[in-house]
Motif scaffolding. Sequence first.
Motif, PDB file in Angstrom:
ATOM      1  N   ASN A  86      46.059  43.469  55.717  1.00  0.00           N
ATOM      2  CA  ASN A  86      46.130  44.488  54.671  1.00  0.00           C
ATOM      3  C   ASN A  86      45.770  45.871  55.219  1.00  0.00           C
ATOM      4  O   ASN A  86      45.003  45.986  56.184  1.00  0.00           O
ATOM      5  CB  ASN A  86      45.171  44.140  53.538  1.00  0.00           C
TER       6      ASN A  86
ATOM      7  N   ARG B 210      43.873  49.436  54.611  1.00  0.00           N
ATOM      8  CA  ARG B 210      42.756  49.948  53.812  1.00  0.00           C
ATOM      9  C   ARG B 210      42.532  51.427  54.137  1.00  0.00           C
ATOM     10  O   ARG B 210      42.537  51.840  55.294  1.00  0.00           O
ATOM     11  CB  ARG B 210      41.486  49.169  54.115  1.00  0.00           C
TER      12      ARG B 210
ATOM     13  N   ARG C 166      39.256  51.938  49.998  1.00  0.00           N
ATOM     14  CA  ARG C 166      40.129  51.382  48.964  1.00  0.00           C
ATOM     15  C   ARG C 166      41.281  50.614  49.629  1.00  0.00           C
ATOM     16  O   ARG C 166      42.011  51.185  50.459  1.00  0.00           O
ATOM     17  CB  ARG C 166      40.678  52.501  48.081  1.00  0.00           C
ATOM     18  N   TYR C 167      41.403  49.337  49.301  1.00  0.00           N
ATOM     19  CA  TYR C 167      42.564  48.572  49.770  1.00  0.00           C
ATOM     20  C   TYR C 167      43.815  49.092  49.068  1.00  0.00           C
ATOM     21  O   TYR C 167      43.800  49.353  47.867  1.00  0.00           O
ATOM     22  CB  TYR C 167      42.371  47.080  49.509  1.00  0.00           C
ATOM     23  N   LEU C 168      44.917  49.210  49.845  1.00  0.00           N
ATOM     24  CA  LEU C 168      46.108  49.894  49.347  1.00  0.00           C
ATOM     25  C   LEU C 168      47.187  48.945  48.836  1.00  0.00           C
ATOM     26  O   LEU C 168      48.277  49.395  48.471  1.00  0.00           O
ATOM     27  CB  LEU C 168      46.682  50.780  50.460  1.00  0.00           C
ATOM     28  N   LYS C 169      46.893  47.630  48.847  1.00  0.00           N
ATOM     29  CA  LYS C 169      47.858  46.618  48.369  1.00  0.00           C
ATOM     30  C   LYS C 169      49.162  46.673  49.160  1.00  0.00           C
ATOM     31  O   LYS C 169      50.247  46.503  48.612  1.00  0.00           O
ATOM     32  CB  LYS C 169      48.125  46.807  46.868  1.00  0.00           C
ATOM     33  N   ILE C 170      49.012  46.985  50.445  1.00  0.00           N
ATOM     34  CA  ILE C 170      50.166  46.988  51.352  1.00  0.00           C
ATOM     35  C   ILE C 170      49.874  45.977  52.460  1.00  0.00           C
ATOM     36  O   ILE C 170      48.871  46.101  53.170  1.00  0.00           O
ATOM     37  CB  ILE C 170      50.419  48.381  51.969  1.00  0.00           C
ATOM     38  N   ARG C 171      50.750  44.987  52.599  1.00  0.00           N
ATOM     39  CA  ARG C 171      50.548  43.918  53.587  1.00  0.00           C
ATOM     40  C   ARG C 171      51.686  43.954  54.602  1.00  0.00           C
ATOM     41  O   ARG C 171      52.864  43.954  54.215  1.00  0.00           O
ATOM     42  CB  ARG C 171      50.474  42.562  52.883  1.00  0.00           C
TER      43      ARG C 171
ATOM     44  N   ARG D 139      54.417  56.711  51.620  1.00  0.00           N
ATOM     45  CA  ARG D 139      53.326  56.488  50.670  1.00  0.00           C
ATOM     46  C   ARG D 139      51.974  56.765  51.327  1.00  0.00           C
ATOM     47  O   ARG D 139      51.072  57.333  50.699  1.00  0.00           O
ATOM     48  CB  ARG D 139      53.372  55.047  50.160  1.00  0.00           C
TER      49      ARG D 139
ATOM     50  N   ASP E 261      41.839  57.191  41.417  1.00  0.00           N
ATOM     51  CA  ASP E 261      42.581  56.433  40.406  1.00  0.00           C
ATOM     52  C   ASP E 261      43.412  57.356  39.526  1.00  0.00           C
ATOM     53  O   ASP E 261      44.561  57.040  39.177  1.00  0.00           O
ATOM     54  CB  ASP E 261      41.611  55.630  39.532  1.00  0.00           C
TER      55      ASP E 261
ATOM     56  N   ASN F 227      47.265  56.748  39.818  1.00  0.00           N
ATOM     57  CA  ASN F 227      47.799  55.932  38.725  1.00  0.00           C
ATOM     58  C   ASN F 227      47.743  56.596  37.364  1.00  0.00           C
ATOM     59  O   ASN F 227      48.129  55.996  36.365  1.00  0.00           O
ATOM     60  CB  ASN F 227      47.036  54.602  38.649  1.00  0.00           C
TER      61      ASN F 227
END
Length: 406
Positions: free
Chosen positions: A18, A20, A32-37, A63, A95, A99
């Motif tokens: 992942n 980060r 913050r983990y970026l939800k990109i794997r 991104r 956030d 978002n």
Amino acid sequence: MKIHIRFLKRNKKDFEGNLRLDCSIEGVRFRRYLKIRIKETSWNKNKERVKSNYSNAFEINKRLDFIYNIINKIYYELVNNHIPISKSVLSDKFDEKMNGVNRRISFFDYVYEFVENSRNSKTKGTCDGYIYLINSLKEFEKQYRRRIDWNNFDYKFYTDYQTFQYDIKGNSQTLFGKRISQIKTILNQATKLGLNKHLIFREYKVLKTKSKKEYLNEVEIKLLWNLDLSEKRRLEKVRDIFLVCCYTGVRFSEYKNLKRENIELGENGKSINYYSKKTKKYVHTICNDNALELLNKYKFDLPHISGQKYNKYIKEVCELARIDAVITVHTYKSGKPITYQKKKFELISSHTARRSFVTNLYKKNVPTNQIMVATGHTKEDTLSNYIQASAIESIDLIHQTLKKSG
């Protein structure tokens, strides 16, 4: 400020991991983990970007650039608005920018964080004042059975809190005004952060009542100087600290900042400069022979004592010096004017010394702009609060000035 994108794997044998975000901004770390794997072989560790041969490299790197710019924007937004940087503030702003989500934080959670962030930039007394405010608001909640949060700061809160301060706590208008001023400072900061949307607080009136405070004239200061306290060392130390503050005008909280190496010799006498934490600048003030003698007595290392003990002991000292004239005090309690009598020594505290320094210089016709140099004040109306000459003394000064001009 440091911004990095890290590739992290749970196990060494894993082929994928992942991404980060890791930031360090003015000593505050934010992750913050970026939800990109992605696959490990597709990550360029030096450039901190996905290799161009990866299938979605362009979109992912675009991104990551966007995220990098977002952190920079958050940093400059906080700095330009003088907002203290903390983990929760960075998290909320991140956030919100990413978002459109503003994570909810309660009023009291924010205030505790506000106080902790203030400890590096504000004096201990100011931070303690915010703690007193928190305790006061918690007590108000119990008394009125009303939960305090952002939406509760309306006109009803103002009037009810005023009643609470006056009728239940028996406090003065000035103390109530101080609490309201503290609330407005906190809410203004929270509004800048986007945490508070309710703006009625800006119309709250900060009430103040100016009452005469006591000072010691030069005759009374001499009584303290001549007082033999050789058999009462605890009182002698307090007397000496008090006199140093009377002679130099330094605050009680800053007398330990007076150092031998900061003594300067001018054409007409000595001066001493010291760093004031409250004003965040160096202050130059006079250092007469008496002040220098006392500083040398302790080798420029005046004793440390708590404010509570100091205020108790200096009253004992003044009583022994027979500074016991009966004073009629006009003040306010529960928002109403009251009058009572006290002996002068009972009204002496740590701040009396600085007030005496200013008033005695004023009585000698020293211009206020020169007094401000010695005290570190930047506003004349602030200095005027320290001048406590009586009406008779003020009229006498006018007569002296007229005689000189005539």
